[in-house]
Design an enzyme around this catalytic site. Structure first.
Site, PDB file in Angstrom:
ATOM      1  N   GLU A  45       0.844  -1.208   0.000  1.00 37.88           N
ATOM      2  CA  GLU A  45       0.000   0.000   0.000  1.00 37.88           C
ATOM      3  C   GLU A  45       0.875   1.252   0.000  1.00 37.88           C
ATOM      4  O   GLU A  45       0.724   2.140   0.850  1.00 37.88           O
ATOM      5  CB  GLU A  45      -1.002  -0.028   1.177  1.00 37.88           C
ATOM      6  CG  GLU A  45      -1.970  -1.201   1.066  1.00 37.88           C
ATOM      7  CD  GLU A  45      -3.222  -1.120   1.932  1.00 37.88           C
ATOM      8  OE1 GLU A  45      -3.289  -0.247   2.814  1.00 37.88           O
ATOM      9  OE2 GLU A  45      -4.135  -1.942   1.713  1.00 37.88           O
ATOM     10  N   GLU A  80      -4.843  -8.803  -0.556  1.00 37.03           N
ATOM     11  CA  GLU A  80      -5.690  -8.519   0.612  1.00 37.03           C
ATOM     12  C   GLU A  80      -7.131  -8.446   0.145  1.00 37.03           C
ATOM     13  O   GLU A  80      -7.463  -7.641  -0.732  1.00 37.03           O
ATOM     14  CB  GLU A  80      -5.274  -7.211   1.294  1.00 37.03           C
ATOM     15  CG  GLU A  80      -3.933  -7.331   1.998  1.00 37.03           C
ATOM     16  CD  GLU A  80      -3.561  -6.113   2.841  1.00 37.03           C
ATOM     17  OE1 GLU A  80      -4.469  -5.434   3.354  1.00 37.03           O
ATOM     18  OE2 GLU A  80      -2.349  -5.864   2.971  1.00 37.03           O
TER      19      GLU A  80
HETATM   20  O1  AHR Z   1      -5.231  -6.211   6.682  1.00 35.36           O
HETATM   21  C1  AHR Z   1      -5.219  -5.056   7.459  1.00 35.36           C
HETATM   22  C2  AHR Z   1      -4.569  -3.870   6.763  1.00 35.36           C
HETATM   23  O2  AHR Z   1      -5.352  -3.483   5.680  1.00 35.36           O
HETATM   24  C3  AHR Z   1      -3.209  -4.110   6.161  1.00 35.36           C
HETATM   25  O3  AHR Z   1      -2.189  -3.975   7.077  1.00 35.36           O
HETATM   26  C4  AHR Z   1      -3.130  -3.024   5.136  1.00 35.36           C
HETATM   27  O4  AHR Z   1      -2.288  -3.374   4.054  1.00 35.36           O
HETATM   28  C5  AHR Z   1      -4.569  -2.796   4.722  1.00 35.36           C
HETATM   29  O5  AHR Z   1      -4.893  -1.479   4.719  1.00 35.36           O
END
Ligand code: AHR
Length: 483
Positions: A172, A295
């Site tokens: 991110e 994710e």
């Molecule tokens: O999964 C939780 C968080 O969500 C992670 O650390 C981040 O990459 C995303 O914003």
């Protein structure tokens, strides 16, 4: 309702890595959820809890991403090696402000992967780490022979290098990983990845940080400027029932409209993959670069009374349905989606497992990953037919078996679905499902088997095909074999 399976048509392979997991130093995921330490009364193998290990082995986890998430860009790997008593303590500023004692580091993670029998996906630090730090981590992990980092690894008790299949360069980077613009990150990616050297036989698959949800400009800039330096490009999308990050909605005891709004938000994954892939196609028409959805999952308000920075939430039949729908979408895009990592493995967000002291329960989502195992590395079977309201399905074949998975996300209606297409010589060899009577059915430490996998018999197979009568709020897999 009828669906015709095109068994004579060749399909793409559904990469097993779509069934990947993600474990971050966040809340009780690593500490308590996975790592309890060698001296714990909780049964463990070299500090890793055995109940969790056994449960994960049973669903055939193919790959595990670590150490973050946002934590990855604050993590300095040298703090997590050597004798535990000498390891630096730090504050996990991003997640709950708790003390991180670094007892779970590189050696412990690689041991976890070995014990699970999965590939490692390590996410390097671009946000607050240097090129040298990232390069030395790769050297420490994978170089055989003499070198400063290989020697340090040996001093720490590991003679042989490890195989690291996947390496992420930042996480991110548009947000918690450094608030960068895509042009700036694309250049940094080119620079950092240069020093992710290939020391071992295992080719390291390099993953660039990709877009947040529908940031198509990010994908455009990354593909235009850095595609030839990457093997994969990531994408993150979380499903939130209210679409409001301040009040996301609750994991249990939610209103009926949030059943449907959550599912709709999960279905958005289809459009996201479609549109990001179209951009990728422009620069990579042969689809060499994989889309890595590292994710995904449901994100709710935390369980009342828990640390808001720990992201602990319950998991219901609604989450199971979300998982099935999302996996079906990944299958549909098997030609581009090479890996996906649900967030997260234990005690955080849409997890497989929940723990409390020495107790552990399997969530409804866990059972979907169990029911879907046969699809790993199987060939996708294309189909056509009636659009069936509130039903999502997928089919694949492997080793002479045809696996059909279905999800009925209607809250009250049973659905009858007939699959046709050369099924005359097939017989059902296995059929299992999960279902519930209430839309927030879930498992608790007191009642761990409210939602569990059961045998399914409500089907008929004959010359006309396979007819399945699917109860509301259910996920099912039927496996057939040709005689
Ligand atoms: O999964 C939780 C968080 O969500 C992670 O650390 C981040 O990459 C995303 O914003």
């Amino acid at each position: 309702m009828k669906i015709h399976l095109l068994l004579d048509k060749k399909g793409p392979i559904i990469s097993k890595y779509i069934y990947g997991q993600f474990a971050e130093h966040l809340g009780r995921c690593i500490y308590e959820g996975i790592w309890v330490g060698e001296d714990s009364p909780i049964p463990n193998e070299k500090g890793i809890r055995l109940d969790v290990l056994e449960a994960l082995k049973a669903i055939n986890v193919p790959v595990l991403r670590w150490p973050g998430g946002c934590f990855a860009d604050e993590y300095h790997w040298k703090d997590g090696i050597g004798p535990k008593e000498n390891r630096k303590k730090m504050i996990n500023t991003h997640w709950g402000g708790v003390v991180e004692n670094n007892h779970f580091g590189t050696h412990e993670f690689m041991l976890l992967c070995d014990l699970i029998g999965c590939e490692a996906y390590i996410n390097g630090n671009v946000g607050s780490g240097t090129v040298q730090e990232m390069s030395e981590w790769v050297e420490y992990l994978t170089l055989n022979g003499e070198s400063p980092m290989a020697n340090l690894r040996k001093e720490n008790g590991r003679e042989k290098p490890w195989d690291v299949k996947f390496f992420g360069v930042g996480n991110e980077s548009w947000g918690c990983g450094g608030n960068m613009r895509p042009e700036f990150y694309a250049d940094l990616y080119r620079q950092y990845q240069t020093y992710v050297r290939q020391y071992g036989d295992q080719k390291i698959y390099k993953i660039a940080c990709g877009a947040s949800v529908d940031d198509y400009q990010w994908t455009e800039v990354l593909m235009k400027n850095a595609a030839r330096f990457m093997d994969g490009l990531s994408l993150h999308h979380y499903s939130i029932p209210t679409r409001n990050w301040q009040d996301k909605g609750n994991a249990i005891a939610f209103p009926e409209e949030e059943w449907f709004s959550l599912i709709e938000h999960a279905q958005y994954m289809d459009e996201l993959i479609e549109k990001h892939s179209t951009i990728m196609d422009k620069y990579d028409p042969t689809k060499r670069v994989g889309l890595i959805v590292d994710e995904w999952g449901a994100w709710y308000n935390v369980e009342p009374g828990t640390n808001p920075g720990f992201l602990y939430q319950q998991n219901t039949i609604r989450d199971a349905v979300l998982a099935a729908i999302t996996l079906n979408i990944f299958h549909k895009h098997a030609d581009r989606v090479y890996m996906a990592n649900i967030a997260q493995m234990v005690n955080v967000l849409q997890s497989m497992l929940l723990t409390e002291g020495d107790q552990m329960i399997k969530t409804p989502t866990y059972h979907v990953f169990d029911l879907y195992q046969n699809h790993q590395d199987a060939e996708l079977v294309d189909s056509y037919g009636d659009a069936i309201e509130r039903v999502s399905y997928t089919a694949s074949r492997k080793n002479g078996c045809l696996s059909i998975s279905l999800c009925n996300y209607d809250l009250s209606e049973t659905k009858e679905i007939t699959f046709t297409g050369r099924l005359g010589n097939f017989s059902v060899i296995d059929a299992q499902y999960i279902s519930a009577d209430v839309m927030d059915a879930h498992n608790t430490f007191e009642e761990p088997n409210n939602v569990e996998k059961k045998n399914f018999s409500n089907y008929e197979i004959n010359q006309d095909g396979l007819t399945i009568t699917l109860p509301p709020m259910s996920v099912l897999t039927v496996v057939l074999k040709e005689s």
